[in-house]
Design a protein around this motif. Structure first.
Motif, PDB file in Angstrom:
ATOM      1  N   LEU A   1      30.870  41.465  42.793  1.00  0.00           N
ATOM      2  CA  LEU A   1      30.149  40.598  41.857  1.00  0.00           C
ATOM      3  C   LEU A   1      29.848  39.252  42.502  1.00  0.00           C
ATOM      4  CD1 LEU A   1      32.170  41.357  38.604  1.00  0.00           C
ATOM      5  CD2 LEU A   1      29.786  42.002  39.063  1.00  0.00           C
ATOM      6  N   ALA A   2      28.646  38.766  42.297  1.00  0.00           N
ATOM      7  CA  ALA A   2      28.247  37.462  42.829  1.00  0.00           C
ATOM      8  C   ALA A   2      28.323  36.417  41.724  1.00  0.00           C
ATOM      9  CB  ALA A   2      26.829  37.535  43.382  1.00  0.00           C
ATOM     10  N   VAL A   3      28.826  35.239  42.070  1.00  0.00           N
ATOM     11  CA  VAL A   3      28.887  34.141  41.107  1.00  0.00           C
ATOM     12  C   VAL A   3      27.562  33.385  41.178  1.00  0.00           C
ATOM     13  CG1 VAL A   3      30.094  32.037  40.430  1.00  0.00           C
ATOM     14  CG2 VAL A   3      31.393  33.964  41.373  1.00  0.00           C
ATOM     15  N   GLN A   4      26.665  33.748  40.276  1.00  0.00           N
ATOM     16  CA  GLN A   4      25.332  33.138  40.220  1.00  0.00           C
ATOM     17  C   GLN A   4      24.643  33.612  38.949  1.00  0.00           C
ATOM     18  OE1 GLN A   4      23.798  35.283  43.876  1.00  0.00           O
ATOM     19  NE2 GLN A   4      22.120  35.770  42.470  1.00  0.00           N
ATOM     20  N   GLY A   5      23.452  33.089  38.707  1.00  0.00           N
ATOM     21  CA  GLY A   5      22.705  33.496  37.533  1.00  0.00           C
ATOM     22  C   GLY A   5      22.281  34.953  37.612  1.00  0.00           C
ATOM     23  N   ALA A   6      22.066  35.577  36.451  1.00  0.00           N
ATOM     24  CA  ALA A   6      21.667  36.982  36.406  1.00  0.00           C
ATOM     25  C   ALA A   6      20.339  37.186  37.132  1.00  0.00           C
ATOM     26  CB  ALA A   6      21.554  37.439  34.961  1.00  0.00           C
ATOM     27  N   SER A   7      20.228  38.303  37.851  1.00  0.00           N
ATOM     28  CA  SER A   7      19.018  38.608  38.607  1.00  0.00           C
ATOM     29  C   SER A   7      17.846  38.886  37.671  1.00  0.00           C
ATOM     30  CB  SER A   7      19.266  39.817  39.515  1.00  0.00           C
ATOM     31  OG  SER A   7      19.641  40.946  38.753  1.00  0.00           O
ATOM     32  N   SER A   8      16.651  38.706  38.192  1.00  0.00           N
ATOM     33  CA  SER A   8      15.430  38.894  37.401  1.00  0.00           C
ATOM     34  C   SER A   8      15.048  40.369  37.329  1.00  0.00           C
ATOM     35  CB  SER A   8      14.284  38.102  38.022  1.00  0.00           C
ATOM     36  OG  SER A   8      13.959  38.634  39.300  1.00  0.00           O
TER      37      SER A   8
END
Length: 267
Positions: free
Chosen positions: A119-126
């Motif tokens: 899991l990446a700590v960032q905003g949800a992908s488009s």
């Protein structure tokens, strides 16, 4: 809130599939669509896991999705893939606490052999990013089907933000070969090996065990599609040009212990 979120996810997923079909035909023509369909049929044909292991994997996936949906914030977008009791978590979460929570939730599920938390700590992908990932998965599977001396049905392919994750029960040589093929697909940014390795001398025994379970008269349903929990940002689908490139870098996954001892190969 959760029911609304799930409905929205399903609706957007349907939209993505429809749009992705157009993207695939535009970029590669009808030939790729036909090859992709043939690849899909091949992937269902053989599985080194026993039918019992396949059923258990589906049960783990359903439980993991449900519990992640209940315990993580609405802004989390988590994909769950399970193979031979190994759980792969991909997607995006808002902070490290959510990332660790997702892993802890999965670890509490019975019979989870191991966890790979990507899991990446960032905003949800488009939507466009997810559509491109689905397209790359098809490209990788198609490349594997066309590769000499490689059995495409031994590999489970997952793509997230251009990174390809490969799962499966394979020998070290099979794993290296599959990773090399995936790394050479244009558009792939990195390949992560999430394999469970078997010794070459054990291959026949593993495949015999899986075949024996199938011959016993139990017919398994096709594996469930990779599932997602989380919000889908509003975005139009666009294609990312897939230019020729040098092979993408390849690395091994970081495997964490699960709730149970790892299952024997093919079990």
């Amino acid at each position: 809130m959760n029911k609304t979120r799930v409905k929205a996810t399903l609706a957007n997923a349907t939209l993505v599939v429809s749009m992705l079909s157009g993207v695939a035909l535009t970029l590669q023509g009808c030939a790729l669509a036909v090859v992709g369909a043939a690849a899909g049929g091949t992937l269902i044909a053989t599985d080194r896991r026993t039918l019992g292991a396949q059923t258990e994997d589906r049960e783990i996936q359903v439980k993991a999705l449900s519990r992640i949906n209940e315990n993580l914030p609405d802004t989390a977008h988590v994909n769950v893939t399970v193979f031979n009791r190994r759980v792969l978590l991909t997607g995006e979460v808002p902070d490290d606490a959510a990332k660790q929570k997702a892993e802890a939730v999965v670890r509490d599920i019975n019979n989870v052999g191991s966890i790979v938390n990507e899991l990446a700590v960032q905003g949800a992908s488009s939507i466009s990013t997810r559509a491109n990932d689905s397209y790359l998965e098809t490209r990788v599977k198609t490349a594997m089907v066309g590769e000499k001396d490689l059995r495409a049905n031994y590999y489970k392919v997952v793509c997230e933000r251009g990174v390809v994750y490969l799962m499966g029960l394979v020998t070290p040589d099979e794993g290296a070969h599959g990773a090399d093929v995936a790394a050479r697909v244009p558009g792939v940014e990195q390949v992560v090996k999430v394999f469970q390795y078997i010794k070459p001398e054990d291959v026949q025994a593993v495949e015999a065990a899986a075949a024996a379970a199938s011959d016993a008269g139990t017919v398994s349903a096709p594996a469930a599609p990779e599932a997602t929990v989380g919000t889908v940002p509003d975005s139009s689908v666009t294609s990312r040009p897939l230019d020729s490139q040098t092979p993408a870098p390849v690395k091994n996954s970081d495997v964490h212990p699960g709730s149970a001892k790892p299952a024997p190969a093919g079990k």
